[in-house]
Design a protein around this motif. Structure first.
Motif, PDB file in Angstrom:
ATOM      1  N   THR A 117     -59.607  58.134  69.311  1.00  0.00           N
ATOM      2  CA  THR A 117     -59.924  58.972  67.965  1.00  0.00           C
ATOM      3  C   THR A 117     -60.041  58.083  66.915  1.00  0.00           C
ATOM      4  OG1 THR A 117     -57.527  58.619  67.847  1.00  0.00           O
ATOM      5  CG2 THR A 117     -58.153  60.724  68.889  1.00  0.00           C
ATOM      6  N   PRO A 118     -61.345  57.760  66.702  1.00  0.00           N
ATOM      7  CA  PRO A 118     -61.725  56.746  65.633  1.00  0.00           C
ATOM      8  C   PRO A 118     -61.251  57.204  64.026  1.00  0.00           C
ATOM      9  CG  PRO A 118     -63.530  57.398  66.961  1.00  0.00           C
ATOM     10  CD  PRO A 118     -62.660  58.359  67.503  1.00  0.00           C
ATOM     11  N   ARG A 119     -60.881  58.600  63.935  1.00  0.00           N
ATOM     12  CA  ARG A 119     -60.565  58.716  62.635  1.00  0.00           C
ATOM     13  C   ARG A 119     -58.940  58.891  62.345  1.00  0.00           C
ATOM     14  NH1 ARG A 119     -63.786  64.093  60.742  1.00  0.00           N
ATOM     15  NH2 ARG A 119     -62.667  63.549  58.869  1.00  0.00           N
ATOM     16  N   SER A 120     -58.295  58.495  63.476  1.00  0.00           N
ATOM     17  CA  SER A 120     -56.913  58.613  63.424  1.00  0.00           C
ATOM     18  C   SER A 120     -56.386  57.289  62.785  1.00  0.00           C
ATOM     19  CB  SER A 120     -56.403  58.760  64.784  1.00  0.00           C
ATOM     20  OG  SER A 120     -56.580  60.039  65.427  1.00  0.00           O
ATOM     21  N   GLN A 121     -55.220  57.438  62.141  1.00  0.00           N
ATOM     22  CA  GLN A 121     -54.666  56.055  61.519  1.00  0.00           C
ATOM     23  C   GLN A 121     -53.311  56.265  61.554  1.00  0.00           C
ATOM     24  OE1 GLN A 121     -56.725  55.168  57.468  1.00  0.00           O
ATOM     25  NE2 GLN A 121     -57.010  57.267  57.553  1.00  0.00           N
ATOM     26  N   ILE A 122     -52.564  55.085  61.480  1.00  0.00           N
ATOM     27  CA  ILE A 122     -51.123  55.081  61.403  1.00  0.00           C
ATOM     28  C   ILE A 122     -50.476  55.019  60.247  1.00  0.00           C
ATOM     29  CG2 ILE A 122     -49.030  53.879  62.642  1.00  0.00           C
ATOM     30  CD1 ILE A 122     -51.154  54.864  64.588  1.00  0.00           C
ATOM     31  N   LEU A 123     -49.426  55.918  59.804  1.00  0.00           N
ATOM     32  CA  LEU A 123     -48.465  56.003  58.556  1.00  0.00           C
ATOM     33  C   LEU A 123     -47.600  54.759  58.604  1.00  0.00           C
ATOM     34  CD1 LEU A 123     -48.160  57.542  55.975  1.00  0.00           C
ATOM     35  CD2 LEU A 123     -46.672  58.969  57.446  1.00  0.00           C
ATOM     36  N   PHE A 124     -47.458  54.165  57.492  1.00  0.00           N
ATOM     37  CA  PHE A 124     -46.538  53.154  57.353  1.00  0.00           C
ATOM     38  C   PHE A 124     -45.830  53.250  56.054  1.00  0.00           C
ATOM     39  CE2 PHE A 124     -49.086  51.006  60.579  1.00  0.00           C
ATOM     40  CZ  PHE A 124     -48.182  50.299  61.466  1.00  0.00           C
ATOM     41  N   ALA A 125     -44.596  52.837  55.850  1.00  0.00           N
ATOM     42  CA  ALA A 125     -43.805  53.216  54.609  1.00  0.00           C
ATOM     43  C   ALA A 125     -42.963  51.784  54.432  1.00  0.00           C
ATOM     44  CB  ALA A 125     -42.873  54.060  54.387  1.00  0.00           C
ATOM     45  N   THR A 132     -35.261  47.068  50.963  1.00  0.00           N
ATOM     46  CA  THR A 132     -35.465  45.898  51.868  1.00  0.00           C
ATOM     47  C   THR A 132     -36.793  45.094  52.132  1.00  0.00           C
ATOM     48  OG1 THR A 132     -35.897  47.170  53.742  1.00  0.00           O
ATOM     49  CG2 THR A 132     -33.447  46.919  53.204  1.00  0.00           C
ATOM     50  N   GLY A 133     -37.826  45.732  51.823  1.00  0.00           N
ATOM     51  CA  GLY A 133     -38.972  45.259  51.861  1.00  0.00           C
ATOM     52  C   GLY A 133     -39.306  45.444  53.320  1.00  0.00           C
ATOM     53  N   ASP A 134     -38.750  46.214  54.253  1.00  0.00           N
ATOM     54  CA  ASP A 134     -39.155  46.167  55.513  1.00  0.00           C
ATOM     55  C   ASP A 134     -40.047  47.351  55.787  1.00  0.00           C
ATOM     56  OD1 ASP A 134     -37.191  44.343  56.295  1.00  0.00           O
ATOM     57  OD2 ASP A 134     -35.738  45.659  56.764  1.00  0.00           O
ATOM     58  N   TRP A 135     -41.034  47.095  56.800  1.00  0.00           N
ATOM     59  CA  TRP A 135     -42.162  48.256  56.850  1.00  0.00           C
ATOM     60  C   TRP A 135     -41.526  49.089  57.881  1.00  0.00           C
ATOM     61  CZ3 TRP A 135     -46.599  49.453  54.311  1.00  0.00           C
ATOM     62  CH2 TRP A 135     -47.068  48.522  53.424  1.00  0.00           C
ATOM     63  N   HIS A 136     -41.784  50.299  58.074  1.00  0.00           N
ATOM     64  CA  HIS A 136     -41.371  51.389  59.043  1.00  0.00           C
ATOM     65  C   HIS A 136     -42.629  52.115  59.497  1.00  0.00           C
ATOM     66  CE1 HIS A 136     -37.109  50.712  58.401  1.00  0.00           C
ATOM     67  NE2 HIS A 136     -37.420  50.946  57.250  1.00  0.00           N
ATOM     68  N   ARG A 137     -43.017  52.102  60.726  1.00  0.00           N
ATOM     69  CA  ARG A 137     -43.934  53.109  61.264  1.00  0.00           C
ATOM     70  C   ARG A 137     -43.531  54.454  61.610  1.00  0.00           C
ATOM     71  NH1 ARG A 137     -47.930  51.759  66.863  1.00  0.00           N
ATOM     72  NH2 ARG A 137     -48.807  53.850  66.940  1.00  0.00           N
ATOM     73  N   LEU A 138     -44.248  55.235  60.954  1.00  0.00           N
ATOM     74  CA  LEU A 138     -43.866  56.740  60.804  1.00  0.00           C
ATOM     75  C   LEU A 138     -44.627  57.803  61.662  1.00  0.00           C
ATOM     76  CD1 LEU A 138     -43.152  56.971  57.039  1.00  0.00           C
ATOM     77  CD2 LEU A 138     -41.596  56.267  58.900  1.00  0.00           C
ATOM     78  N   ALA A 139     -45.878  57.783  61.672  1.00  0.00           N
ATOM     79  CA  ALA A 139     -46.511  58.653  62.572  1.00  0.00           C
ATOM     80  C   ALA A 139     -48.027  58.515  62.556  1.00  0.00           C
ATOM     81  CB  ALA A 139     -46.416  60.093  61.587  1.00  0.00           C
ATOM     82  N   LEU A 170     -40.174  57.966  53.318  1.00  0.00           N
ATOM     83  CA  LEU A 170     -40.924  58.281  52.440  1.00  0.00           C
ATOM     84  C   LEU A 170     -40.550  58.100  50.886  1.00  0.00           C
ATOM     85  CD1 LEU A 170     -43.726  60.637  53.841  1.00  0.00           C
ATOM     86  CD2 LEU A 170     -43.919  58.460  53.566  1.00  0.00           C
ATOM     87  N   LEU A 171     -39.479  58.921  50.781  1.00  0.00           N
ATOM     88  CA  LEU A 171     -38.575  58.727  49.749  1.00  0.00           C
ATOM     89  C   LEU A 171     -38.220  57.189  49.050  1.00  0.00           C
ATOM     90  CD1 LEU A 171     -36.596  62.270  49.933  1.00  0.00           C
ATOM     91  CD2 LEU A 171     -38.379  61.619  48.094  1.00  0.00           C
ATOM     92  N   GLU A 172     -37.695  56.722  50.304  1.00  0.00           N
ATOM     93  CA  GLU A 172     -37.171  55.259  49.918  1.00  0.00           C
ATOM     94  C   GLU A 172     -38.183  54.244  49.822  1.00  0.00           C
ATOM     95  OE1 GLU A 172     -35.011  54.887  53.520  1.00  0.00           O
ATOM     96  OE2 GLU A 172     -33.316  56.289  52.888  1.00  0.00           O
ATOM     97  N   ALA A 173     -39.704  54.656  49.948  1.00  0.00           N
ATOM     98  CA  ALA A 173     -40.849  53.641  49.858  1.00  0.00           C
ATOM     99  C   ALA A 173     -41.102  53.226  48.658  1.00  0.00           C
ATOM    100  CB  ALA A 173     -41.879  54.021  50.776  1.00  0.00           C
ATOM    101  N   ASP A 174     -41.609  51.972  48.251  1.00  0.00           N
ATOM    102  CA  ASP A 174     -42.355  51.571  47.130  1.00  0.00           C
ATOM    103  C   ASP A 174     -44.062  51.449  47.494  1.00  0.00           C
ATOM    104  OD1 ASP A 174     -42.493  49.267  48.717  1.00  0.00           O
ATOM    105  OD2 ASP A 174     -41.622  48.091  47.224  1.00  0.00           O
TER     106      ASP A 174
END
Length: 325
Positions: free
Chosen positions: A75-83, A88-95, A26-30
């Motif tokens: 769980t219709p209200r759940s979502q996936i956290l990405f940064a 690098t511009g790479d996406w990371h799936r976090l939680a 999260l700290l490294e994310a734009d």
């Protein structure tokens, strides 16, 4: 061998590169977003909410696996956290963010600005989550504390559950969390049975060049104090049949406690090692590497001008530090 002269952090005992934590990502994310499977293509993610950074970016380029699709249906209200990494511009799936995880995520996001400068509140925050009811939150907390210096761990008011920690030590899928679990064992309430367990693990690791020897030794000294210093020195460090790496790990544990331990333990470590190295050239060299790294530059320059060799320099530093306390 030069890498041995850095007795500052628990990761010195790891033998692996710790995984980037959720907070690091999260700290490294734009850009930080929450996403779900797209309504038009259930195999692709669609951004549902922008939490930080650039908006209208291309969604994370990951396929939605069957497990995630099933979870999102249940769980219709759940979502996936990405940064997205700013570098690098790479996406990371976090939680996976659900009703239980969302409040924690909000607290983390609010704290990110001050955590950029290694604010001590970061370690305090995650120390309180060590025994959270959610296993994934406990893992996040462990990984965060895994990055803390040993002095930071000592400064925390840790509440430790030794049974849980021991239960996780030999879980094959969590081998990269062994070191932090071992270190945390040292902050348990004094317990003869736990002391015997740590002594057994030290002995096994010493005989087999185990990669967690230093962590077990460090934890034992934290738990039993001066008694552990005596035991480690007499039973193990004094054994010249041990390999260089084994003795180095033991001295490194002593060096870390000398750096951040109480006055009495520091004095005992100084006296113990000063006596042992007088009759053991190989051990003297190891002590030089480990403790020489603790000496300030000015002291080293003064010592060099006096013409003392490295071993005497390290021992002189030990003596001066003990007297100054």
């Amino acid at each position: 061998m030069l890498m041995l002269a850095t007795p500052a952090q628990p990761c010195a005992f790891h033998g692996y590169q710790p995984k980037a934590t959720l907070v690091q990502r999260l700290l490294e994310a734009d850009t930080i977003v929450l996403a779900r499977p797209s309504a038009t293509n259930p195999f692709r993610f669609e951004i549902m909410q922008y939490l930080r950074g650039v908006q209208n970016v291309v969604p994370p380029p990951f396929l939605v696996d069957s497990t995630t699709r099933r979870l999102m249906r249940l769980t219709p209200r759940s979502q996936i956290l990405f940064a997205r990494s700013a570098e690098t511009g790479d996406w990371h799936r976090l939680a996976t963010v659900d009703s239980e995880f969302d409040p924690l995520l909000q607290d983390i996001l609010q704290s990110l600005p001050k955590w950029r400068d290694n604010d001590p509140s970061r370690a305090i925050f995650f120390a309180k989550l060590l025994w959270h009811k959610s296993s994934r939150v406990r893992e996040i907390a462990l990984r965060e504390l895994d990055l803390a210096t040993y002095a930071t761990l000592q400064s925390l008011e840790l509440e430790v559950d030794p049974k849980r920690l021991r239960a996780g030590l030999d879980v094959l899928t969590e081998m990269d969390l062994r070191a932090i679990r071992i270190l945390l064992l040292g902050f348990s309430a004094q317990d003869p049975e736990l002391s015997r367990f740590l002594q057994l693990r030290v002995t096994q690791s010493a005989k087999n060049d185990g990669d967690m020897l230093g962590a077990y030794a460090l934890s034992l000294v934290e738990l039993d104090g001066q008694g552990a210093v005596h035991w480690l020195a007499e039973v193990h460090l004094n054994n010249r049949a041990y390999t260089y790496n084994t003795r180095s790990a033991l001295v490194q544990a002593f060096a870390m406690h000398f750096q951040s331990g109480d006055v009495a333990t520091r004095a005992l470590i100084s006296e113990t090692l000063s006596a042992l190295v007088l009759f053991d050239v190989d051990l003297a060299y190891i002590v030089t590497l480990q403790f020489g790294a603790l000496a300030p530059e000015a002291s080293n320059e003064d010592i060099d001008e006096m013409g003392e060799d490295d071993t005497l320099a390290a021992l002189r530093f030990l003596a001066l530090e003990t007297q100054s306390d």
